[in-house]
Design a protein around this motif. Structure first.
Motif, mmCIF file in Angstrom:
data_model
loop_
_atom_site.group_PDB
_atom_site.id
_atom_site.type_symbol
_atom_site.label_atom_id
_atom_site.label_comp_id
_atom_site.label_asym_id
_atom_site.label_seq_id
_atom_site.Cartn_x
_atom_site.Cartn_y
_atom_site.Cartn_z
ATOM 1 N N PHE A 63 0.818 -1.211 0.000
ATOM 2 C CA PHE A 63 0.000 0.000 0.000
ATOM 3 C C PHE A 63 0.855 1.265 0.000
ATOM 4 O O PHE A 63 0.359 2.349 -0.262
ATOM 5 N N ASN A 64 2.156 1.130 0.272
ATOM 6 C CA ASN A 64 3.073 2.266 0.220
ATOM 7 C C ASN A 64 3.800 2.372 -1.113
ATOM 8 O O ASN A 64 4.788 3.085 -1.225
ATOM 9 N N SER A 65 3.338 1.661 -2.109
ATOM 10 C CA SER A 65 3.995 1.728 -3.416
ATOM 11 C C SER A 65 3.705 3.059 -4.085
ATOM 12 O O SER A 65 2.755 3.768 -3.732
ATOM 13 N N LEU A 66 4.507 3.381 -5.066
ATOM 14 C CA LEU A 66 4.294 4.610 -5.819
ATOM 15 C C LEU A 66 2.925 4.582 -6.509
ATOM 16 O O LEU A 66 2.192 5.575 -6.480
ATOM 17 N N LEU A 67 2.568 3.434 -7.089
ATOM 18 C CA LEU A 67 1.266 3.322 -7.750
ATOM 19 C C LEU A 67 0.118 3.557 -6.779
ATOM 20 O O LEU A 67 -0.855 4.231 -7.104
ATOM 21 N N SER A 68 0.214 3.004 -5.589
ATOM 22 C CA SER A 68 -0.841 3.208 -4.591
ATOM 23 C C SER A 68 -0.945 4.669 -4.173
ATOM 24 O O SER A 68 -2.047 5.192 -4.022
ATOM 25 N N GLN A 121 7.242 -6.253 -8.437
ATOM 26 C CA GLN A 121 6.147 -5.549 -9.085
ATOM 27 C C GLN A 121 5.189 -6.555 -9.692
ATOM 28 O O GLN A 121 5.606 -7.610 -10.172
ATOM 29 N N TYR A 122 3.927 -6.208 -9.625
ATOM 30 C CA TYR A 122 2.906 -7.079 -10.185
ATOM 31 C C TYR A 122 3.190 -7.236 -11.673
ATOM 32 O O TYR A 122 3.418 -6.243 -12.369
ATOM 33 N N PRO A 123 3.190 -8.460 -12.194
ATOM 34 C CA PRO A 123 3.526 -8.653 -13.612
ATOM 35 C C PRO A 123 2.558 -7.915 -14.539
ATOM 36 O O PRO A 123 1.344 -8.080 -14.441
ATOM 37 N N LEU A 124 3.117 -7.104 -15.419
ATOM 38 C CA LEU A 124 2.300 -6.371 -16.388
ATOM 39 C C LEU A 124 1.439 -7.308 -17.221
ATOM 40 O O LEU A 124 0.333 -6.966 -17.608
ATOM 41 N N ASN A 138 4.361 0.846 -16.948
ATOM 42 C CA ASN A 138 5.761 0.445 -17.065
ATOM 43 C C ASN A 138 6.689 1.594 -16.674
ATOM 44 O O ASN A 138 7.697 1.387 -15.994
ATOM 45 N N SER A 139 6.349 2.814 -17.066
ATOM 46 C CA SER A 139 7.134 3.995 -16.677
ATOM 47 C C SER A 139 7.101 4.193 -15.160
ATOM 48 O O SER A 139 8.124 4.502 -14.537
ATOM 49 N N LEU A 140 5.926 4.004 -14.589
ATOM 50 C CA LEU A 140 5.805 4.125 -13.129
ATOM 51 C C LEU A 140 6.587 3.012 -12.423
ATOM 52 O O LEU A 140 7.175 3.245 -11.366
ATOM 53 N N TYR A 141 6.609 1.818 -13.016
ATOM 54 C CA TYR A 141 7.394 0.716 -12.447
ATOM 55 C C TYR A 141 8.876 1.079 -12.398
ATOM 56 O O TYR A 141 9.581 0.739 -11.448
ATOM 57 N N ILE A 142 9.353 1.757 -13.428
ATOM 58 C CA ILE A 142 10.761 2.192 -13.440
ATOM 59 C C ILE A 142 11.017 3.150 -12.275
ATOM 60 O O ILE A 142 12.004 3.013 -11.552
ATOM 61 N N LEU A 143 10.104 4.097 -12.073
ATOM 62 C CA LEU A 143 10.227 5.026 -10.946
ATOM 63 C C LEU A 143 10.118 4.296 -9.609
ATOM 64 O O LEU A 143 10.844 4.618 -8.663
ATOM 65 N N GLU A 144 9.222 3.312 -9.538
ATOM 66 C CA GLU A 144 9.077 2.529 -8.296
ATOM 67 C C GLU A 144 10.392 1.848 -7.938
ATOM 68 O O GLU A 144 10.813 1.866 -6.781
ATOM 69 N N ARG A 145 11.028 1.226 -8.930
ATOM 70 C CA ARG A 145 12.303 0.550 -8.665
ATOM 71 C C ARG A 145 13.370 1.558 -8.229
ATOM 72 O O ARG A 145 14.146 1.288 -7.318
ATOM 73 N N LEU A 146 13.384 2.697 -8.879
ATOM 74 C CA LEU A 146 14.359 3.736 -8.559
ATOM 75 C C LEU A 146 14.229 4.198 -7.107
ATOM 76 O O LEU A 146 15.223 4.357 -6.402
ATOM 77 N N PHE A 147 12.976 4.366 -6.653
ATOM 78 C CA PHE A 147 12.724 4.846 -5.289
ATOM 79 C C PHE A 147 12.434 3.717 -4.294
ATOM 80 O O PHE A 147 12.098 3.973 -3.141
#
Length: 160
Positions: A63-68, A121-124, A138-147
């Motif tokens: 729930f603390n993910s960037l997407l959430s 990350q949840y598989p696309l 996918n772009s947000l996943y890149i940011l999620e990994r970065l942070f």
């Protein structure tokens, strides 16, 4: 697994399972714990059902993910048009929204020792998204990994 390896497998609800204590070597909660109303009680029951040094495997949403965080912001502070996208993140089947820190504390409070934790990350490929949505996610996943704010995590813990 039952046929191929001959393991004794059960897929019953933990809280209503009538197994004696220390019945299992391994309990898996793959994408399960967020769907139960009483995660603490389920983890306690899992602890009781595990043999000494038994292992619990958990994979769940973060729930603390960037997407959430983006979805919460869109949902609460945007016009109705963006709410559809936010609601896709907050699945109606989830009864509990867990964070990595809270889940870690809960597991340790139950008496487990965490031996492995990995953010994923949840598989696309499992998401029903348009091509444009896939590019955005996918772009947000890149940011999620970065942070280090990925959308899911896996925990492997051992009974003390």
């Amino acid at each position: 697994i039952r046929k191929k390896y001959g393991f004794n497998i059960s897929s019953k609800d933990l809280l209503s399972a009538a197994y004696p204590e220390a019945s299992f070597d391994v309990i898996t909660l793959w994408d399960v714990i967020e769907h139960v109303e009483l995660p603490k009680e389920n983890l306690k029951k899992a602890y009781d059902l595990l043999k000494p040094k038994g292992i619990i495997l958990i994979a769940t949403d973060n729930f603390n993910s960037l997407l959430s965080c983006i979805a919460r912001t869109l949902y609460f502070f945007s016009p109705r048009i963006f709410r559809y996208h936010a609601e896709r993140i907050f699945l109606p089947y989830n009864k509990t929204y867990l964070t990595e820190d809270y889940t870690r504390k809960l597991i340790e409070e139950m008496g487990f020792r965490i031996v492995f934790l990995k953010k994923i990350q949840y598989p696309l490929s499992k998401l029903k998204l348009s091509k444009v949505e896939k590019v955005i996610v996918n772009s947000l996943y890149i940011l999620e990994r970065l942070f280090r704010l990925q959308s899911q995590f896996i925990i492997v813990a051992k009974k003390r």
